[in-house]
Every structure is written in C-alpha cells, then in structure tokens.
Design an enzyme around this catalytic site. Structure first.
Site, short mmCIF file in Angstrom:
data_model
loop_
_atom_site.label_atom_id
_atom_site.label_comp_id
_atom_site.label_asym_id
_atom_site.label_seq_id
_atom_site.Cartn_x
_atom_site.Cartn_y
_atom_site.Cartn_z
N LEU A 112 0.81 -1.22 0.00
CA LEU A 112 0.00 0.00 0.00
C LEU A 112 0.84 1.27 0.00
O LEU A 112 0.32 2.36 -0.21
CB LEU A 112 -0.92 0.01 1.23
CG LEU A 112 -1.96 -1.10 1.29
CD1 LEU A 112 -2.80 -0.98 2.57
CD2 LEU A 112 -2.88 -1.07 0.08
N LYS A 113 2.13 1.13 0.28
CA LYS A 113 3.04 2.30 0.33
C LYS A 113 2.38 3.45 1.10
O LYS A 113 2.24 4.57 0.59
CB LYS A 113 3.44 2.72 -1.08
CG LYS A 113 4.26 1.66 -1.82
CD LYS A 113 4.82 2.20 -3.13
CE LYS A 113 5.83 1.26 -3.79
NZ LYS A 113 5.27 0.08 -4.42
N LEU A 114 1.98 3.17 2.33
CA LEU A 114 1.26 4.17 3.13
C LEU A 114 2.13 5.40 3.40
O LEU A 114 3.32 5.29 3.68
CB LEU A 114 0.83 3.56 4.47
CG LEU A 114 -0.15 2.40 4.41
CD1 LEU A 114 -0.36 1.80 5.80
CD2 LEU A 114 -1.48 2.84 3.82
N ASP A 116 1.24 9.24 5.24
CA ASP A 116 0.25 10.22 5.71
C ASP A 116 0.68 10.70 7.09
O ASP A 116 1.76 10.35 7.55
CB ASP A 116 -1.15 9.58 5.76
CG ASP A 116 -2.25 10.60 5.49
OD1 ASP A 116 -2.23 11.67 6.13
OD2 ASP A 116 -3.14 10.34 4.65
N ILE A 117 -0.16 11.47 7.76
CA ILE A 117 0.18 11.87 9.13
C ILE A 117 0.16 10.61 10.00
O ILE A 117 -0.54 9.63 9.67
CB ILE A 117 -0.79 12.94 9.69
CG1 ILE A 117 -2.24 12.43 9.68
CG2 ILE A 117 -0.67 14.24 8.92
CD1 ILE A 117 -3.18 13.31 10.46
N PRO A 118 0.94 10.60 11.08
CA PRO A 118 1.08 9.37 11.88
C PRO A 118 -0.24 8.75 12.32
O PRO A 118 -0.41 7.53 12.22
CB PRO A 118 1.89 9.84 13.09
CG PRO A 118 2.65 11.02 12.61
CD PRO A 118 1.80 11.69 11.58
N THR A 123 12.62 3.67 -6.88
CA THR A 123 13.69 3.60 -7.89
C THR A 123 13.39 4.52 -9.08
O THR A 123 14.25 4.75 -9.92
CB THR A 123 13.91 2.16 -8.38
OG1 THR A 123 12.64 1.58 -8.63
CG2 THR A 123 14.66 1.34 -7.38
N ARG A 148 15.60 -8.81 -13.38
CA ARG A 148 15.50 -9.28 -14.77
C ARG A 148 16.46 -10.45 -14.98
O ARG A 148 17.68 -10.26 -14.97
CB ARG A 148 15.86 -8.15 -15.75
CG ARG A 148 14.87 -6.99 -15.77
CD ARG A 148 13.53 -7.40 -16.36
NE ARG A 148 12.55 -6.33 -16.32
CZ ARG A 148 11.63 -6.17 -15.37
NH1 ARG A 148 11.55 -7.02 -14.36
NH2 ARG A 148 10.77 -5.18 -15.42
N GLY A 191 7.90 -9.41 -11.77
CA GLY A 191 6.59 -9.43 -12.42
C GLY A 191 6.65 -9.79 -13.89
O GLY A 191 6.45 -10.95 -14.28
N ARG A 192 6.97 -8.80 -14.72
CA ARG A 192 6.83 -9.00 -16.16
C ARG A 192 7.62 -10.15 -16.77
O ARG A 192 7.09 -10.82 -17.67
CB ARG A 192 7.11 -7.67 -16.88
CG ARG A 192 5.92 -6.74 -16.77
CD ARG A 192 6.26 -5.32 -17.11
NE ARG A 192 7.06 -4.71 -16.06
CZ ARG A 192 7.48 -3.44 -16.10
NH1 ARG A 192 7.18 -2.68 -17.14
NH2 ARG A 192 8.17 -2.95 -15.11
O1 C5P Z 1 9.24 -7.09 -12.57
P1 C5P Z 1 8.34 -5.90 -12.82
O2 C5P Z 1 9.10 -4.67 -13.24
O3 C5P Z 1 7.18 -6.21 -13.71
O4 C5P Z 1 7.74 -5.57 -11.37
C1 C5P Z 1 6.83 -4.52 -11.23
C2 C5P Z 1 6.40 -4.49 -9.79
O5 C5P Z 1 7.51 -4.12 -8.97
C3 C5P Z 1 5.29 -3.50 -9.52
O6 C5P Z 1 4.30 -4.13 -8.72
C4 C5P Z 1 5.95 -2.40 -8.75
O7 C5P Z 1 5.10 -1.81 -7.78
C5 C5P Z 1 7.10 -3.12 -8.08
N1 C5P Z 1 8.19 -2.22 -7.81
C6 C5P Z 1 8.48 -1.90 -6.52
N2 C5P Z 1 9.48 -1.01 -6.24
C7 C5P Z 1 10.22 -0.48 -7.21
C8 C5P Z 1 9.96 -0.81 -8.54
C9 C5P Z 1 8.92 -1.70 -8.81
O8 C5P Z 1 7.84 -2.42 -5.62
N3 C5P Z 1 11.20 0.33 -6.90
#
Ligand code: C5P
Length: 238
Positions: free
Chosen positions: A64-66, A68-70, A119, A183, A214-215
């Site tokens: 969820l990458k929260l 916000d305020i604490p 990133t 990759r 993922g991909r």
């Molecule tokens: O392997 P792929 O690039 O498809 O993975 C994508 C996933 O990696 C996404 O769910 C993205 O939220 C996550 N991700 C991450 N942190 C990053 C880059 C990608 O959690 N710095």
C-alpha cells in the site's frame, strides 16, 4: 529450509479479480508470495485477499506504500493488518519518531516493510525537491539513512534496489530486504521502465531475502515455467 520459490514475490499488477485469480492459480506452486498493489486493492477492495487465500492459501504482501500523518498511517496500517497480510509497505520519509508510532502497535504480527527510495527517483528529482547535495550526489547515502530510520523505528524490513541490498544487509543484517527490479538474463520485457536491474541470482547472492519479479514471469509464454526457471536460478546460488 527456504527453497528457490520461497524467495519469489509475484506482483498481481492487474485490476480485475478474474485476472488476479488466473495468475494465482497458475503460479501458486511456483512462487512464495503474491503482492497486491494499489491498482488491484483499489479496484477490488480487501476481498481480493480472501480470493488469493482461498486459491493458494499463501502469504500476501499488501503493497500500500502508506504515507500520511502518523495518526492516519497508524489507523490505516491497523485496518490493513486485520486482513492478515504477511507484509504491508509504508514510506519511511516521515522519520523515525512518526514511524515508531505506526510500528509500535501491531497485534497481528504483520511485518512492516519501509520503502527506502522509489527507484523511479533520480538525482535530478531529488535536487528539484530540495534535498541536500550530499544525498543528491550519492543516493545510496539516502537509502542507508532511511534503512537506519526504518530499523530504529521498529520496522521489520525494507524495499531497496538490487544495487543497495548488499550494503543494507551488511549494516543492518536483521532487516528483511525485498528487492524489485529483477531481470533474468533470458527475459525480454518490451519498453522496460526498470533501470537499476539485477538478475535473480545476483539479488539473492547480495543478500535479498525476497525478490519482486513481475513481467519476466507474467509476459512469458509459460508463466509457471518462467517462475520455475527463476527459482532454479536462485537455488543454484543458495
Ligand atoms: O518485474 P516488474 O518490473 O514487472 O515488477 C513490477 C512491480 O515491482 C510492480 O508491482 C511495482 O510496484 C514493483 N516495484 C516496486 N518497487 C520499485 C519498482 C517496482 O515495488 N522500486
């Protein structure tokens, strides 16, 4: 004993229950965790976690990458933890004191992963955002500072790139390190947006406890076979 597949977190980067369920069914025996990010959670709500649990009975990373305020973070985290995810992610740039308030009350034992630095952020972004030169000129300093903040606040782990994981594990061996941007050498991802990439074997050799991939799996002709290749590659360096 952790095997190759246990290292793999597969992100369910889809918006419908049908697509998510399809990937969970195909990959449940080949990955360790499924990641539910904002797209799927906002589209489908918490019931998607029940769907995954029912099909795979496995652990979920609720990404969820929260931020916000604490008080709001804490309540959102507690609400999220009632669904029983293994991990929930938070941003750690609000600092140790505030993060501590979130981490201190954690009745379900959900592990908190702090995002060190997305990133997608580079030098130029940080400069525009007003960061000091010492961090603009050396992003790893910022990543390490945030890993320390996360640890001291009581978070169980961090999300960091494969290029920083070795350094983080050296300085903070007790922190769980989750590494995206993976990759395998054989994967071809069209119009790839991941920049600071590493192979599954290198990430694990450098100390990653989990990799998010993922991909390369999702876009393969046979995703289960691709996941198997990734876990075999990891096993070759365990
Ligand atoms: O392997 P792929 O690039 O498809 O993975 C994508 C996933 O990696 C996404 O769910 C993205 O939220 C996550 N991700 C991450 N942190 C990053 C880059 C990608 O959690 N710095």
């Amino acid at each position: 004993m952790k095997t190759g597949k246990d290292y793999i977190i597969f992100p369910l980067d889809v918006s419908t229950q049908e697509e998510a369920a399809r990937f969970v069914t195909i990959l449940k025996d080949h990955v360790g965790l499924f990641k539910v990010g904002l797209e799927l959670f906002v589209s489908q709500g918490p019931r998607i976690l029940e769907v995954i649990q029912k099909i795979a009975g496995c652990k979920v990373f609720l990404d969820l990458k929260l931020h916000d305020i604490p008080a709001t973070m804490k309540r959102a985290f507690l609400a999220a933890s009632t669904y029983g995810p293994h991990f929930v992610s938070v941003h750690c740039d609000m600092g140790e004191r505030f993060l501590k308030e979130v981490a201190v009350e954690n009745p379900g034992g959900t592990k908190i992963l702090a995002i060190t630095l997305l990133t997608s952020l580079n030098k130029e972004h940080l400069k525009t955002l007003g960061y000091r030169d010492e961090y603009v000129n050396d992003l790893t300093r910022l990543v390490l500072l945030r890993a320390r903040i996360a640890k001291e606040a009581g978070c169980q782990g961090v999300v960091c790139s494969g290029q920083e994981v070795a350094m983080i594990k050296r300085q903070f061996p007790g922190l769980i390190a989750v590494t995206p941007g993976i990759r395998p050498l054989w994967s071809v991802v069209s119009k790839d947006d991941q920049k600071r990439i590493v192979t599954p074997a290198d990430a694990v050799k450098n100390g990653a406890d989990y990799i998010v991939i993922g991909r390369p799996i999702r876009d393969a002709d046979n995703p289960a076979e691709a996941a198997k290749r990734v876990s075999e590659e990891i096993e070759s360096v365990l």
